[in-house]
Design a protein around this motif. Structure first.
Motif, PDB file in Angstrom:
ATOM      1  N   PRO B  21     -34.207   4.248  22.574  1.00  0.00           N
ATOM      2  CA  PRO B  21     -33.016   4.699  23.310  1.00  0.00           C
ATOM      3  C   PRO B  21     -32.507   3.618  24.273  1.00  0.00           C
ATOM      4  O   PRO B  21     -33.237   2.697  24.617  1.00  0.00           O
ATOM      5  N   ASP B  23     -32.100   3.403  27.360  1.00  0.00           N
ATOM      6  CA  ASP B  23     -32.848   3.178  28.594  1.00  0.00           C
ATOM      7  C   ASP B  23     -34.011   2.209  28.415  1.00  0.00           C
ATOM      8  O   ASP B  23     -34.581   1.751  29.398  1.00  0.00           O
ATOM      9  N   THR B  24     -34.357   1.913  27.153  1.00  0.00           N
ATOM     10  CA  THR B  24     -35.460   0.981  26.930  1.00  0.00           C
ATOM     11  C   THR B  24     -34.951  -0.452  26.749  1.00  0.00           C
ATOM     12  O   THR B  24     -35.739  -1.362  26.490  1.00  0.00           O
ATOM     13  N   ALA B  25     -33.635  -0.654  26.862  1.00  0.00           N
ATOM     14  CA  ALA B  25     -33.054  -1.976  26.590  1.00  0.00           C
ATOM     15  C   ALA B  25     -33.147  -2.893  27.802  1.00  0.00           C
ATOM     16  O   ALA B  25     -33.005  -2.461  28.940  1.00  0.00           O
ATOM     17  N   THR B  26     -33.388  -4.171  27.540  1.00  0.00           N
ATOM     18  CA  THR B  26     -33.351  -5.199  28.579  1.00  0.00           C
ATOM     19  C   THR B  26     -32.357  -6.254  28.127  1.00  0.00           C
ATOM     20  O   THR B  26     -32.442  -6.752  27.013  1.00  0.00           O
ATOM     21  N   ASP B  35     -31.705  -4.656  33.689  1.00  0.00           N
ATOM     22  CA  ASP B  35     -32.018  -3.354  33.103  1.00  0.00           C
ATOM     23  C   ASP B  35     -30.765  -2.877  32.385  1.00  0.00           C
ATOM     24  O   ASP B  35     -29.722  -2.730  33.007  1.00  0.00           O
ATOM     25  N   GLY B  36     -30.834  -2.627  31.080  1.00  0.00           N
ATOM     26  CA  GLY B  36     -29.698  -2.040  30.388  1.00  0.00           C
ATOM     27  C   GLY B  36     -29.279  -2.806  29.155  1.00  0.00           C
ATOM     28  O   GLY B  36     -29.771  -3.901  28.868  1.00  0.00           O
ATOM     29  N   SER B  54     -46.701  -8.575  21.361  1.00  0.00           N
ATOM     30  CA  SER B  54     -47.559  -7.622  22.073  1.00  0.00           C
ATOM     31  C   SER B  54     -46.829  -6.972  23.243  1.00  0.00           C
ATOM     32  O   SER B  54     -47.172  -5.865  23.635  1.00  0.00           O
ATOM     33  N   ASP B  55     -45.860  -7.660  23.836  1.00  0.00           N
ATOM     34  CA  ASP B  55     -45.096  -7.038  24.919  1.00  0.00           C
ATOM     35  C   ASP B  55     -43.785  -7.780  25.162  1.00  0.00           C
ATOM     36  O   ASP B  55     -43.516  -8.797  24.527  1.00  0.00           O
ATOM     37  N   LEU B  56     -42.997  -7.268  26.071  1.00  0.00           N
ATOM     38  CA  LEU B  56     -41.660  -7.805  26.358  1.00  0.00           C
ATOM     39  C   LEU B  56     -41.700  -9.265  26.794  1.00  0.00           C
ATOM     40  O   LEU B  56     -40.866 -10.071  26.386  1.00  0.00           O
ATOM     41  N   PRO B  73     -37.235  -2.165  22.197  1.00  0.00           N
ATOM     42  CA  PRO B  73     -38.334  -1.856  21.274  1.00  0.00           C
ATOM     43  C   PRO B  73     -37.794  -1.022  20.120  1.00  0.00           C
ATOM     44  O   PRO B  73     -36.783  -0.329  20.253  1.00  0.00           O
ATOM     45  N   VAL B  74     -38.494  -1.118  18.989  1.00  0.00           N
ATOM     46  CA  VAL B  74     -38.154  -0.268  17.866  1.00  0.00           C
ATOM     47  C   VAL B  74     -38.745   1.111  18.134  1.00  0.00           C
ATOM     48  O   VAL B  74     -39.834   1.224  18.666  1.00  0.00           O
ATOM     49  N   ALA B  75     -37.994   2.147  17.810  1.00  0.00           N
ATOM     50  CA  ALA B  75     -38.450   3.518  18.101  1.00  0.00           C
ATOM     51  C   ALA B  75     -39.697   3.866  17.295  1.00  0.00           C
ATOM     52  O   ALA B  75     -39.870   3.380  16.180  1.00  0.00           O
TER      53      ALA B  75
END
Lengths: 436, 75
Positions: B21, B23-26, B35-36, B54-56, B73-75
């Motif tokens: 979603p 809200d998870t976008a950077t 954020d967004g 492994s992470d952002l 991230p992929v849902a």
């Protein structure tokens, strides 16, 4: 307060943040961690008065909280909700799962928690809110009051921020060495914001369970012990210690602000001042030809905090207001202004220069500041003071009125009104210019 | 030829990847994070990449130093 009330308060102080960190470490769900730890404290409030306070309060709370998380996970599994989880490495999970006594060697969890809450991918306002919630342990209501946000808005923002923390891929980890200093700058900024949020006018009306100054300082000490010799941490710690040392003299019995020159210096906390000054000495850049090891990389932010701390130290170590070394302070503000280009710093510098070299020198520095800070009442307020001292009462009165048209804070309004009326009482006003 | 298909709004691509979603976008602009989601028009889209990390922070390390990107991230 009963024995169990005290034990609860102590346990909350000692364990809240550690438990949150441990549970996030084990289950990667900040939302569940928070609810579970809150529930555990509620259960403690019900059980400890009846069953007695357990010998190991942390272990009791951890067991209760873990049980709740597992219950929630089970019921969620039934609903088969699948969402990207916060990233926590397996080693961390195993370590968190193994911990029985949350008091022992779990400072790492706190560190990871701070870095996650302060990750630059989180919106700046949310970093402060998340840190106040997860690391300091304030309620959402308390955070809303501190940050001057309406309660329902704060609750909605907190929900979204926690969700984002959990599912945008932000790591729950101490950053890699190559970005540690950059990330520490962000953490330091958040800690300073948390510290100053306690000083908002009107916030003093709200009793908090915790003193934000104490909490911010405690957090920096944890950071300093886990990541030693980081200039930004130590310089901010010095600054906060020196500012915090004056906490008992900032307000009078009615809650009105007492200005620095009028504060009772015998009630400043000397041990904190000494500690702050000692920290500053350890941060001084080595002189030319010195063979001492450098104190580590100093980011621009570290230098900024160090200069602010040096200024605070000048005030803190002057035996009386009259002994203040204003020319040293003026020079420090000049360095700070050169570093930051900030008009607010220039304003403070103007005050210091006026003390050191007379009001006309200070007035010169105020040129152009009205444009840089158009809605700032302090520019005309300072100008008014300096004009009064320079012997220009009419111009000073006009400046006080300009300041009064901009001021929002009631305490400062009262102060300005009284300065203006002092001026008018002692100055004969020609009839054609009196306006009431 | 290879093609890229983008789905918008409630549309679903059964054989495709569903994004997390909003809200998870950077968003990233020349290394600065926000954020967004990307705050421009969809027509500004010029590239697409799917990667495993492994992470952002690992993803951010792989981005070019200049340019505007959105990471989700992929849902």
């Amino acid at each position: 307060m009963t024995v169990s009330d005290d034990a609860l308060a102590d346990a909350w102080q000692a364990h809240w943040s550690r438990l949150i960190g441990l549970l996030i470490g084990q289950f990667a769900r900040p939302d569940l961690a928070e609810d579970a730890v809150s529930d555990a404290f509620e259960a403690a409030a019900r059980h400890w008065p009846v069953d007695g306070v357990p010998t190991n309060t942390g272990a009791w709370l951890l067991t209760a909280a873990r049980r709740r998380v597992l219950d929630r996970l089970r019921s969620e599994a039934v609903q088969r909700k699948k969402e990207p989880l916060m990233v926590v490495d397996d080693e961390m999970r195993a370590a968190a799962a193994a911990v029985v006594d949350p008091g022992a060697h779990v400072a790492d969890e706190q560190l990871r928690l701070i870095f996650a809450c302060c990750h630059p991918a989180i919106a700046p306002d949310d970093r402060v809110a998340l840190t106040l919630r997860f690391v300091v342990g304030l309620t959402t209501t308390e955070i809303g009051r501190l940050l001057l946000v309406q309660e329902s808005t704060m609750a909605a923002r907190m929900t979204r921020a926690k969700k984002r923390l959990a599912s945008s891929g932000i790591p729950f980890a101490t950053p890699a060495a190559s970005r540690l200093d950059e990330r520490l700058d962000v953490v330091a900024t958040v800690v300073y914001l948390a510290f100053t949020s306690g000083y908002h006018p009107g916030v003093g009306d709200v009793p908090l369970r915790v003193d934000l100054g104490d909490e911010a300082i405690r957090l920096l000490r944890v950071l300093d012990s886990l990541l030693p010799d980081r200039a930004v941490v130590r310089s901010l710690l010095a600054l906060l210690l020196l500012q915090h040392s004056r906490r008992d003299t900032r307000l009078d019995a009615t809650g009105a602000l007492i200005l620095l020159p009028d504060q009772d210096r015998t009630r400043w906390h000397r041990d904190e001042i000494t500690e702050g000054v000692t920290l500053l000495e350890s941060l001084a850049p080595a002189g030319p030809g010195s063979t001492a090891a450098p104190s580590g990389h100093q980011s621009r932010l570290a230098t900024e905090y160090r200069l602010q701390a040096l200024i605070a130290a000048e005030h803190a170590t002057a035996p009386t207001a009259a002994d203040t070394r204003w020319s040293v302070i003026a020079d420090l503000y000049a360095q700070l202004e050169a570093l930051t280009g900030s008009p607010v710093v220039r304003l403070a510098r103007a005050v210091a220069v006026a003390e050191a070299s007379g009001p006309d020198a200070g007035l010169q520095l105020l040129d152009g500041l009205d444009d840089a800070l158009p809605r700032h009442h302090r520019v005309p307020a300072v100008r008014a003071e300096l004009l009064r001292r320079a012997g220009h009462p009419t111009a000073a009165a006009a400046a006080y009125r300009a300041a009064l048209s901009l001021v929002t804070n009631p305490t400062e309004r009262t102060h300005l009104e009284s300065r203006l009326s002092d001026l008018e009482d002692t100055t004969p006003v020609p009839p054609e210019s009196s306006t009431r | 030829m290879r093609f890229v298909v983008l789905a918008f709004g409630p549309a679903v691509l059964p054989a495709g990847i569903t994004l997390g979603p909003v809200d998870t976008a950077t968003s990233v602009q020349d290394r600065a994070l926000r954020d967004g989601t990307f705050d421009g028009p969809a027509s500004a889209l010029t590239g697409i990449q799917v990667l495993e990390a492994s992470d952002l922070d690992v993803v951010l390390d792989q981005l070019p130093a200049s340019g505007t990107f959105e990471v989700r991230p992929v849902a």
